[in-house]
Write a protein that holds these residues in place. Structure first.
Motif, PDB file in Angstrom:
ATOM      1  N   ILE A  83      23.433 -68.399  47.935  1.00 42.55           N
ATOM      2  CA  ILE A  83      23.361 -69.466  46.937  1.00 42.55           C
ATOM      3  C   ILE A  83      21.965 -70.086  46.934  1.00 42.55           C
ATOM      4  O   ILE A  83      21.381 -70.312  45.871  1.00 42.55           O
ATOM      5  N   ASN A  84      21.418 -70.310  48.112  1.00 40.21           N
ATOM      6  CA  ASN A  84      20.057 -70.864  48.206  1.00 40.21           C
ATOM      7  C   ASN A  84      19.033 -69.904  47.613  1.00 40.21           C
ATOM      8  O   ASN A  84      18.100 -70.325  46.925  1.00 40.21           O
ATOM      9  N   GLU A  85      19.214 -68.616  47.867  1.00 39.67           N
ATOM     10  CA  GLU A  85      18.300 -67.611  47.306  1.00 39.67           C
ATOM     11  C   GLU A  85      18.374 -67.622  45.776  1.00 39.67           C
ATOM     12  O   GLU A  85      17.342 -67.539  45.096  1.00 39.67           O
ATOM     13  N   ILE A  86      19.555 -67.723  45.239  1.00 36.02           N
ATOM     14  CA  ILE A  86      19.721 -67.785  43.781  1.00 36.02           C
ATOM     15  C   ILE A  86      18.964 -68.983  43.217  1.00 36.02           C
ATOM     16  O   ILE A  86      18.334 -68.889  42.161  1.00 36.02           O
ATOM     17  N   ASN A  87      19.006 -70.087  43.921  1.00 37.03           N
ATOM     18  CA  ASN A  87      18.354 -71.310  43.432  1.00 37.03           C
ATOM     19  C   ASN A  87      16.833 -71.267  43.479  1.00 37.03           C
ATOM     20  O   ASN A  87      16.193 -72.070  42.819  1.00 37.03           O
ATOM     21  N   VAL A  88      16.256 -70.332  44.216  1.00 37.14           N
ATOM     22  CA  VAL A  88      14.792 -70.256  44.273  1.00 37.14           C
ATOM     23  C   VAL A  88      14.230 -69.030  43.562  1.00 37.14           C
ATOM     24  O   VAL A  88      13.021 -68.906  43.416  1.00 37.14           O
ATOM     25  N   ARG A  89      15.083 -68.138  43.100  1.00 44.67           N
ATOM     26  CA  ARG A  89      14.614 -66.928  42.421  1.00 44.67           C
ATOM     27  C   ARG A  89      14.346 -67.180  40.949  1.00 44.67           C
ATOM     28  O   ARG A  89      14.904 -68.070  40.340  1.00 44.67           O
ATOM     29  N   THR A  90      13.513 -66.321  40.391  1.00 43.65           N
ATOM     30  CA  THR A  90      13.250 -66.406  38.963  1.00 43.65           C
ATOM     31  C   THR A  90      14.417 -65.772  38.206  1.00 43.65           C
ATOM     32  O   THR A  90      15.148 -64.950  38.746  1.00 43.65           O
ATOM     33  N   GLU A  91      14.570 -66.164  36.963  1.00 45.62           N
ATOM     34  CA  GLU A  91      15.729 -65.750  36.178  1.00 45.62           C
ATOM     35  C   GLU A  91      15.859 -64.237  35.997  1.00 45.62           C
ATOM     36  O   GLU A  91      16.961 -63.713  35.973  1.00 45.62           O
ATOM     37  N   GLU A  92      14.753 -63.516  35.896  1.00 48.15           N
ATOM     38  CA  GLU A  92      14.869 -62.085  35.644  1.00 48.15           C
ATOM     39  C   GLU A  92      15.433 -61.322  36.846  1.00 48.15           C
ATOM     40  O   GLU A  92      15.847 -60.188  36.728  1.00 48.15           O
ATOM     41  N   LYS A  93      15.477 -61.952  38.004  1.00 45.89           N
ATOM     42  CA  LYS A  93      16.033 -61.301  39.193  1.00 45.89           C
ATOM     43  C   LYS A  93      17.424 -61.837  39.537  1.00 45.89           C
ATOM     44  O   LYS A  93      17.968 -61.536  40.587  1.00 45.89           O
ATOM     45  N   SER A  94      18.007 -62.618  38.662  1.00 46.53           N
ATOM     46  CA  SER A  94      19.247 -63.319  38.978  1.00 46.53           C
ATOM     47  C   SER A  94      20.501 -62.454  38.948  1.00 46.53           C
ATOM     48  O   SER A  94      21.372 -62.610  39.802  1.00 46.53           O
ATOM     49  N   TYR A  95      20.645 -61.576  37.971  1.00 48.54           N
ATOM     50  CA  TYR A  95      21.898 -60.839  37.815  1.00 48.54           C
ATOM     51  C   TYR A  95      22.318 -60.078  39.067  1.00 48.54           C
ATOM     52  O   TYR A  95      23.482 -60.158  39.468  1.00 48.54           O
ATOM     53  N   PRO A  96      21.409 -59.338  39.716  1.00 47.24           N
ATOM     54  CA  PRO A  96      21.831 -58.654  40.958  1.00 47.24           C
ATOM     55  C   PRO A  96      22.276 -59.647  42.037  1.00 47.24           C
ATOM     56  O   PRO A  96      23.211 -59.360  42.788  1.00 47.24           O
ATOM     57  N   LEU A  97      21.645 -60.802  42.085  1.00 51.71           N
ATOM     58  CA  LEU A  97      22.029 -61.806  43.079  1.00 51.71           C
ATOM     59  C   LEU A  97      23.411 -62.378  42.792  1.00 51.71           C
ATOM     60  O   LEU A  97      24.182 -62.650  43.718  1.00 51.71           O
ATOM     61  N   TYR A  98      23.738 -62.559  41.526  1.00 54.67           N
ATOM     62  CA  TYR A  98      25.076 -63.051  41.163  1.00 54.67           C
ATOM     63  C   TYR A  98      26.143 -62.054  41.624  1.00 54.67           C
ATOM     64  O   TYR A  98      27.192 -62.447  42.141  1.00 54.67           O
ATOM     65  N   LEU A  99      25.859 -60.780  41.417  1.00 54.84           N
ATOM     66  CA  LEU A  99      26.819 -59.752  41.827  1.00 54.84           C
ATOM     67  C   LEU A  99      26.929 -59.687  43.351  1.00 54.84           C
ATOM     68  O   LEU A  99      28.021 -59.509  43.895  1.00 54.84           O
ATOM     69  N   GLU A 100      25.801 -59.856  44.038  1.00 59.09           N
ATOM     70  CA  GLU A 100      25.835 -59.889  45.507  1.00 59.09           C
ATOM     71  C   GLU A 100      26.653 -61.082  45.993  1.00 59.09           C
ATOM     72  O   GLU A 100      27.450 -60.945  46.935  1.00 59.09           O
TER      73      GLU A 100
END
Length: 159
Positions: A83-100
């Motif tokens: 969750i913390n990683e999602i909050n600091v990543r840029t939007e174009e890298k978000s979808y794989p993080l949501y699935l993770e």
């Protein structure tokens, strides 16, 4: 799965966590704007998951030397880190993080329901379980969700 009545309040919340994972997957599939999904992830953390984790850790996950309990604690840390990683990543890298994140929470929830909770029900004494139950039944543990942006619903999906 039949659950000891004393830990039913926490177990009931697991339905909401599995639904949360489904919603994230639906959002990714529909390519919902990452800012909308980030808001939901943070809302769900603050209104459900944070309290859920605290309850488990303070009432059930006390024996940190126990391998099964330790796995549950470590998975909580991994989920919080994601969750913390999602909050600091840029939007174009978000979808794989949501699935993770969805996979982490889904796997963790199923581990707790299928392995950890049955294990703890056998390990903890009747008195310990009753004491846990008194606390849990005295707190608010609901899986109701009143989030205002249902991005996962077909009519709400907007790119």
């Amino acid at each position: 799965m039949k659950r000891n009545e004393n830990i039913v309040p926490i177990s009931r919340e697991h339905h909401a966590t599995l639904l949360f994972c489904w919603k994230l997957r639906k959002g990714v599939k529909a390519e919902v704007q990452p800012e909308r999904m980030n808001r939901y992830i943070n809302w769900f953390w603050k209104h459900h998951l944070e309290h859920h984790f605290q309850s488990e850790e303070q009432l059930l996950f006390l024996d940190v030397e126990d391998e099964m309990v330790n796995r549950g604690l470590n998975e909580h840390r991994l989920i919080i880190a994601k969750i913390n990683e999602i909050n600091v990543r840029t939007e174009e890298k978000s979808y794989p993080l949501y699935l993770e994140l969805a996979d982490l929470i889904d796997d963790h929830t199923r581990f707790e329901e299928r392995q950890l909770f049955p294990y703890l029900e056998n390990k903890l004494s009747v008195e310990e379980l009753q004491k846990i139950g008194e606390i849990l039944h005295g707190e608010e543990h609901n899986a109701l969700e009143d989030y205002d942006d249902e991005f996962w619903a077909k009519e709400q999906i907007q790119k």
